[in-house]
Design an enzyme around this catalytic site. Sequence first.
Site, PDB file in Angstrom:
ATOM      1  N   LYS A 185     -11.896  -2.125   6.701  1.00  0.00           N
ATOM      2  CA  LYS A 185     -11.239  -3.039   7.623  1.00  0.00           C
ATOM      3  C   LYS A 185     -11.677  -2.890   9.065  1.00  0.00           C
ATOM      4  O   LYS A 185     -11.908  -3.914   9.718  1.00  0.00           O
ATOM      5  CB  LYS A 185      -9.708  -2.578   7.384  1.00  0.00           C
TER       6      LYS A 185
ATOM      7  N   TRP B 230       0.762  -1.174  -0.127  1.00  0.00           N
ATOM      8  CA  TRP B 230      -0.008   0.081   0.000  1.00  0.00           C
ATOM      9  C   TRP B 230       0.825   1.291   0.059  1.00  0.00           C
ATOM     10  O   TRP B 230       0.447   2.199  -0.639  1.00  0.00           O
ATOM     11  CB  TRP B 230      -1.086   0.000   1.107  1.00  0.00           C
TER      12      TRP B 230
ATOM     13  N   ASP C 172      -1.629   6.579   6.303  1.00  0.00           N
ATOM     14  CA  ASP C 172      -2.744   5.491   5.957  1.00  0.00           C
ATOM     15  C   ASP C 172      -3.069   4.676   7.086  1.00  0.00           C
ATOM     16  O   ASP C 172      -2.137   3.878   7.345  1.00  0.00           O
ATOM     17  CB  ASP C 172      -2.223   4.647   4.583  1.00  0.00           C
TER      18      ASP C 172
HETATM   19  C1  LIG Z   1      -6.965  -2.064   1.983  1.00  0.00           C
HETATM   20  C2  LIG Z   1      -6.080  -0.926   2.005  1.00  0.00           C
HETATM   21  C3  LIG Z   1      -5.983  -0.005   1.202  1.00  0.00           C
HETATM   22  C4  LIG Z   1      -6.792   0.046  -0.040  1.00  0.00           C
HETATM   23  O1  LIG Z   1      -8.035   0.271   0.363  1.00  0.00           O
HETATM   24  P1  LIG Z   1      -9.209   0.518  -0.907  1.00  0.00           P
HETATM   25  O2  LIG Z   1     -10.372   1.207  -0.122  1.00  0.00           O
HETATM   26  O3  LIG Z   1      -9.524  -0.765  -1.303  1.00  0.00           O
HETATM   27  O4  LIG Z   1      -8.654   1.423  -1.809  1.00  0.00           O
HETATM   28  C5  LIG Z   1      -5.062   1.038   1.228  1.00  0.00           C
HETATM   29  N1  LIG Z   1      -4.333   0.694   2.419  1.00  0.00           N
HETATM   30  C6  LIG Z   1      -4.251  -0.049   3.456  1.00  0.00           C
HETATM   31  C7  LIG Z   1      -3.361  -0.034   4.666  1.00  0.00           C
HETATM   32  C8  LIG Z   1      -5.078  -0.952   3.269  1.00  0.00           C
HETATM   33  O5  LIG Z   1      -5.313  -2.246   4.219  1.00  0.00           O
END
Ligand SMILES: *Cc1c(COP(=O)(O)O)cnc(C)c1O
Length: 354
Positions: free
Chosen positions: A191, A100, A167
Site C-alpha cells: 500500500k 480487515w 494493522d
Molecule cells: C490490504 C490490507 C490488508 C491485507 O493485506 P495482504 O497483504 O493482502 O494480506 C490488511 N489490512 C489492511 C488495512 C489492508 O489495507
Amino acid sequence: MRLYNFSAGPSILPKEVMHQAAEAVKELDGSKLSLIEISHRSKAFINIMDEACELALRLTGLEGKGYKAIFLQGGASLQFLMTAYNLLEKKAGYLNTGTWSDKAIKEAKLFGEVIEIASSKDQNYNYIPKDYTISSDLDYLHLTTNNTIFGTQFKTLPETDTPLVADMSSDIFSRAFDYSKFDLFYAGAQKNMGPAGTTLVIIKESLFGRVTRSIPSMLSYEVHASKDSMFNTPPVFAVYTSMLNMRWIESQGGIAALGEKNAVKSTLLYGEIDRNSLFEGFANKEDRSDMNATFNLKNPELTDAFDSICQTAGISGLKGHRSVGGYRASMYNALPIDSVEVLVDCMQLLEKNH
Ligand SMILES: *Cc1c(COP(=O)(O)O)cnc(C)c1O
C-alpha cells in the site's frame, strides 16, 4: 504518458524508486549480477536488509527504544493470526472498524477469547467508534489505523495501558505519529511502502515469550527477529524496493513532511467532494482518511459520464471496493498532488456538463 494512478494496492511508488528497482534487477550496483540472482546471505544483500530495518526504525523514531523491525512474508493477512499466535494467552480486545479488522478478529478467535470492544459495522463501517471502555485484563488491544476499503482513519489512539497492536498496512509512514504508543505494528508493503511480497513488523522486544504455547518457527516473531529476518530466504526484491522507498521518504524530509503533503492532497479532494453538488462523501467527516477517500455520485445515472471523463483524463484505479461501491481515490505518499488536481478538474467538468 503514465496514468494518474489512484490504485488502493498494489499501489503507486515514486518513479525514481521504480527506476532504481528496475536497474537493480538488471544489475545491482555495478556488481555484474542481478539483485534477484545473488545469495540472500551475500554481504550485498545483508547490507540491504540491515539498511531496510534501520530505516524503518529511524523513520518511525523508534531507534534505540527496544524495538525490532523484521520483514516477513504472507502479507498483512498472516499477521492476523501471527499476532494472536504470539501474544494471545487468554483474552484480547479488538476494535472492529472494517473488513480487515473483521478478518483479524476471525483469526484471533482460533487462539483465545476475543472481545469486540467496539464496532462500526452497524453503519457499514463509515465511522470510527469513540465511546468504549477497554477492560484492564486484555493481553493486547488490536486496531486498524486506516480502513483502506471504507476510507476511515483513527485521528487519535485509544488511551490505555494495554499493549497496543496495530494493522497499519495502508497508512504506515504517512503522517507524524508517536509510534512508541504501539507495542507492535505491521504493514503489508504493497500500500504505502513497496511492492507486494513482504510485510514489515515492528515489535517491542519485551513482547517475546509472552505465551505458553509452542509456536512453529516460521510463525514466531522471536525466531525471525533473532535471525534478523533471514530465518529463511527473504523476498529480496520486495525488501530491496521497500528499502529504496524508505530512502526516498527520508529524502523528502521524513514522515512528518510527507504527512503535511498528504494533508494538502486530501484537503483538496474532500473540499471538492463537499463543494460539488453532484458528489457525497462516504465516511464520517471527522474520521476521513488522508489515504483513501471514498465518495459517491448522488445520482448513479451519471456514472458512465463521470467514468468517461476520468478515462479521457488518464485516471486509473478509482473504482470503489465492492462493499462500498462508488469511488475510492487512494492518495498514498507517492501520489503527486497534480493527480488530485486532475481528478478535481474531472469532477468540475462533470458538474459543468450536468
Ligand atoms: C490490504 C490490507 C490488508 C491485507 O493485506 P495482504 O497483504 O493482502 O494480506 C490488511 N489490512 C489492511 C488495512 C489492508 O489495507
